[in-house]
Structures are given as structure tokens and as C-alpha cells.
Write an enzyme that holds these catalytic residues in place. Sequence first.
Site, PDB file in Angstrom:
ATOM      1  N   VAL A 242      16.354  61.201  23.511  1.00  0.00           N
ATOM      2  CA  VAL A 242      16.302  60.025  24.150  1.00  0.00           C
ATOM      3  C   VAL A 242      17.654  59.650  24.655  1.00  0.00           C
ATOM      4  O   VAL A 242      17.845  58.898  25.748  1.00  0.00           O
ATOM      5  CB  VAL A 242      15.225  59.114  23.646  1.00  0.00           C
ATOM      6  CG1 VAL A 242      15.452  57.797  24.257  1.00  0.00           C
ATOM      7  CG2 VAL A 242      13.820  59.637  24.053  1.00  0.00           C
ATOM      8  N   GLU A 243      18.451  59.403  23.613  1.00  0.00           N
ATOM      9  CA  GLU A 243      19.692  58.880  23.676  1.00  0.00           C
ATOM     10  C   GLU A 243      20.606  59.523  24.818  1.00  0.00           C
ATOM     11  O   GLU A 243      21.339  58.876  25.755  1.00  0.00           O
ATOM     12  CB  GLU A 243      20.478  59.046  22.543  1.00  0.00           C
ATOM     13  CG  GLU A 243      22.092  58.438  22.295  1.00  0.00           C
ATOM     14  CD  GLU A 243      23.011  59.134  22.735  1.00  0.00           C
ATOM     15  OE1 GLU A 243      24.203  58.689  22.939  1.00  0.00           O
ATOM     16  OE2 GLU A 243      22.799  60.539  22.868  1.00  0.00           O
ATOM     17  N   THR A 244      20.612  60.846  25.047  1.00  0.00           N
ATOM     18  CA  THR A 244      21.233  61.628  25.775  1.00  0.00           C
ATOM     19  C   THR A 244      20.774  61.424  27.319  1.00  0.00           C
ATOM     20  O   THR A 244      21.089  61.306  28.220  1.00  0.00           O
ATOM     21  CB  THR A 244      21.243  63.008  25.516  1.00  0.00           C
ATOM     22  OG1 THR A 244      21.720  63.388  24.350  1.00  0.00           O
ATOM     23  CG2 THR A 244      22.017  64.071  26.374  1.00  0.00           C
TER      24      THR A 244
END
Length: 291
Positions: A242-244
Site C-alpha cells: 500500500v505504501e508503494t
Amino acid sequence: MSRNYPRLDIETFGRHLITTGDLDPIYTALVRAEEAGDFSVPQLCRWLLGYWCYYHAGVASFLSEKEGEEFWHWMMVAARNEEETPAGGRWPRGHERRHYRAKIAVDSVTSLQARYGDRPENMALYVGARATEDERLPFRTVSARAQEHNGFGPWIGFKIADMMDRVMEVPVDFDNAAVFMFKDPEKAAMMLWEQREAHKYPENAKPKREAILSGVADYLIGRFADLAAPPLSDRPVNIQEVETVLCKWKSHMNGHYPLWNDIREINGGLEPWAGRCSAARAFLNHMPKEQ
């Protein structure tokens, strides 16, 4: 780069990244190279160290072929950047490691060599060391070990922890605080919240930052729950992926990230090296392909 491309909603964009290998093409190529027998574990570890320093797949591939004293010789040549590379031109740094140069890079390589001697591959083994095979490492443990090294700060500490988990198969537990301590994923999460949720609240009743970020993370993990986390496909998508997605979606919406962007850029950086070293050729062969 043209800014003239259709902007996608985050779910469509994220699904493209996750299912095509464009989420983290470097990770996919490394796992494939090791599984195919093109990279031994020691060579993979040297590749990682070169990449963490210079953030360039061509440079890392070239360095991975060197062992012991020869590895450190070429690491220092790259740090000083006074001689042409075997591929021609200056020794590149990826944007994320643009400050790893001059005295910072020279001092870093000097201290790395002093610590690891004729076994440079031991750096990667150290940051991911576990007491038992079934131990899971907290993100903060891996990041702290990475940051013991001169020239390695919080951002590269995060990246190292992620690569230990997704490439070296060392289970690392991340939390929302680890992800949202950096400005890009936080800004992207807030942008998504403004699109989807802000209209539901009066200005004076807006939730606190932590609640917004947690809600966005949970929402996206739920939307991608049917997808396996690349490249190992050993668990569902979680906060790391999700961060990426958030970081790349922010760039996508701002006109800097068309589909296939990373695959194109990495391949472009690799191609001059592929004619000079077998590791770069193998790596290029294992890169995800634009469809």
C-alpha cells in the site's frame, strides 16, 4: 516525460502495479534471478549492498560480480566518481540516493569495508539476522541495524527492511507508523481521503491525522485483499505494498508516473551495462516485461 496520459483511480492503478510486476520490478527480477540460479545467495547479497548505496540496477549488477577486495575497490571507484564506468559516463546514483556521493560516499564505503572485510555480503546477512528460522523481525530492528552504517538514514533503512522481507524472505513486521513517517505516502493518503471522505465532515469535525491515515491504509488493504503480494505471493497485500501504491499514485496524479514507468526506467539504466557484465544481462532478462 509526457504528462499527457489518462489519470487512473487508485484501485485501478494499484491493481495494475501489483499484477504486472510494475510495483517493484527490482524485487521481481532479483527473486527470479536467484530462483533460476543466475545469482547465488552471496552474489544476491552483494547486489543488494551495491543497490542500497547507489540505487542503480546496472551498477549493482556490475558490483555483484566482484568479491572481497575487488568489490571494495569498485565500490570506492563508484564513490569517488572520478573515472568512467565500464559502460561509459559517470557512476550514476538513483534519485533516492542522490546525496550518496563525494565525502559521504567515500566515508561510507571506507567504514563498510572496515566492518565486513573480505565478506561484503555479510552486511545484508547482518541486517536480516534471526535467532531462529521462524522468528519475525520488527521493522524497527531491521531499520536500526541498517542505520548503524555510515551514510544510511531512515529512508534507506525502510527500503532495506522491505527488501529483506520481499527478496530475502526474512519476515519483517511493518506498522502504519513506519510507513507514514515519510511525507510522500502521507500526502497521497491525505489526497485520497480528501477525494473520498472529506465532504462527509464539517471542517471543525475533521478526524485526526492518525485516524485518517489508518483508515486509508485499511481501506486499500481491503480493496486489494484478493491479490497476493509480489514477488513471492506468500501473503496477501499489506501495508508495505500500500505504501508503494500510494507513493506512485501521487506521482501518477501529478503527471510524473505513466503506467510501466519503473520498468522502462530500470531497463533503460540496465541496457548499457548488459553488454559489459553477465549479471546485468541476467537481471535484464528477469525484469518484468511491459505488456
